[in-house]
Design an enzyme around this catalytic site. Structure first.
Site, PDB file in Angstrom:
ATOM      1  N   SER A 144       0.818  -1.208   0.000  1.00 50.92           N
ATOM      2  CA  SER A 144       0.000   0.000   0.000  1.00 50.92           C
ATOM      3  C   SER A 144       0.854   1.261   0.000  1.00 50.92           C
ATOM      4  O   SER A 144       1.991   1.264   0.474  1.00 50.92           O
ATOM      5  CB  SER A 144      -0.907   0.001   1.233  1.00 50.92           C
ATOM      6  OG  SER A 144      -1.619  -1.208   1.321  1.00 50.92           O
TER       7      SER A 144
HETATM    8  N1  SAM Z   1      -1.044  -3.643   3.487  1.00 42.88           N
HETATM    9  C1  SAM Z   1      -0.301  -4.569   2.676  1.00 42.88           C
HETATM   10  C2  SAM Z   1       1.141  -4.164   2.617  1.00 42.88           C
HETATM   11  O1  SAM Z   1       1.516  -3.236   3.336  1.00 42.88           O
HETATM   12  O2  SAM Z   1       1.910  -4.778   1.868  1.00 42.88           O
HETATM   13  C3  SAM Z   1      -0.862  -4.648   1.308  1.00 42.88           C
HETATM   14  C4  SAM Z   1      -2.114  -5.413   1.218  1.00 42.88           C
HETATM   15  S1  SAM Z   1      -2.613  -5.694  -0.448  1.00 42.88           S
HETATM   16  C5  SAM Z   1      -3.201  -4.160  -0.914  1.00 42.88           C
HETATM   17  C6  SAM Z   1      -4.096  -6.625  -0.201  1.00 42.88           C
HETATM   18  C7  SAM Z   1      -3.843  -8.052   0.111  1.00 42.88           C
HETATM   19  O3  SAM Z   1      -5.074  -8.660   0.468  1.00 42.88           O
HETATM   20  C8  SAM Z   1      -3.308  -8.853  -1.067  1.00 42.88           C
HETATM   21  O4  SAM Z   1      -2.084  -9.428  -0.719  1.00 42.88           O
HETATM   22  C9  SAM Z   1      -4.383  -9.908  -1.316  1.00 42.88           C
HETATM   23  O5  SAM Z   1      -3.863 -11.158  -1.740  1.00 42.88           O
HETATM   24  C10 SAM Z   1      -5.033 -10.002   0.054  1.00 42.88           C
HETATM   25  N2  SAM Z   1      -6.395 -10.521   0.113  1.00 42.88           N
HETATM   26  C11 SAM Z   1      -7.434 -10.309  -0.723  1.00 42.88           C
HETATM   27  N3  SAM Z   1      -8.517 -10.956  -0.285  1.00 42.88           N
HETATM   28  C12 SAM Z   1      -8.167 -11.609   0.852  1.00 42.88           C
HETATM   29  C13 SAM Z   1      -8.856 -12.446   1.774  1.00 42.88           C
HETATM   30  N4  SAM Z   1     -10.146 -12.772   1.653  1.00 42.88           N
HETATM   31  N5  SAM Z   1      -8.174 -12.926   2.834  1.00 42.88           N
HETATM   32  C14 SAM Z   1      -6.860 -12.637   3.001  1.00 42.88           C
HETATM   33  N6  SAM Z   1      -6.150 -11.852   2.163  1.00 42.88           N
HETATM   34  C15 SAM Z   1      -6.805 -11.336   1.111  1.00 42.88           C
END
Ligand code: SAM
Length: 223
Positions: free
Chosen positions: A58
């Protein structure tokens, strides 16, 4: 001034995130350790970056906004959904005694786990799976942070696994496919969810039972 300090002052403080504990936690986490080696020169820039598997770390400002929104005063535990690179996880671990993080993609989860071990951050519990189902054995959580955009408030998760008087932060899509989203802070009061609009945002989709069926839409993130 080094690039971390410049990021904090110009991207975060200048835009209104000024809680000292939040800034201090961000100051302690080297963001360059959470991005692929070929993107390290961009680690402190004002945008999200690809981390593999079609996902992103992010934007620093968004991490700061979400951290401040679940302001950890008194919180003992937090459930984070969407570990990604582990950057937000590491910041939460500086502020809250027990961090539980769930990522649906094992490759990302293992990478994040490795980075946090290297940084000697030891108060994080990792799980692969659909975070919208929560983590029942450790519930309820004082805080829940969802780092991917949901099609609507994940009410079952929040009503079932957020503590009474607990606080969650979750991006929710404004329309069916793609486009902008709204970041909500949600409080659980007397068993009811009260939500507060924190402004527009852009996250990758939350995929799962209380999320989307497949990851077709957004790829970028920020505000
Ligand atoms: N905040 C994180 C960082 O600092 O790197 C970035 C998060 S990224 C924007 C969103 C993440 O949510 C992705 O890695 C994606 O695979 C995960 N994701 C999406 N749906 C999900 C779910 N139902 N359960 C767990 N992870 C999920």
């Amino acid at each position: 001034m080094d690039s971390l300090e410049r990021m904090i002052q110009e991207q975060i403080e200048a835009r209104g995130v000024r809680t000292p504990a939040v800034l201090e936690a961000i100051r302690k986490v080297p963001r360059d350790r959470f991005v692929p080696p070929e993107l390290r020169t961009e680690a402190y820039e004002d945008w999200p970056l690809p981390i593999g598997c079609g996902q992103t770390i992010s934007q620093p400002y968004m991490v700061a906004v979400m951290t401040e929104a679940v302001l950890p005063t008194g919180a003992r535990s937090i459930l984070e959904i969407g570990t990604g690179s582990g950057y937000q996880t590491a910041i939460l671990a500086k502020l809250i005694p027990q961090v539980y993080t769930i990522e649906r993609l094992p490759e990302l989860l293992h990478g994040a786990q490795r980075t946090l071990i290297e940084l000697e951050i030891n108060n994080v519990h990792f799980k692969t799976g659909d975070g919208t189902l929560g983590w029942q054995t450790h519930a309820p959580f004082d805080r829940i942070l969802i780092a991917a955009a949901a099609p609507g408030l994940p009410r079952k998760l929040l009503l079932g696994q957020l503590s009474e008087d607990g606080v969650a932060v979750v991006p929710v899509s404004d329309d069916a496919v793609g486009g902008w989203q709204t970041l909500y802070r949600v409080r659980k009061v007397n068993g009811e969810l009260q939500r507060e609009d924190l402004g527009g945002c852009r996250f990758v989709p939350l995929i799962g039972e209380e999320g989307y069926q497949s990851g077709d839409a957004r790829r970028s993130e920020g505000r």
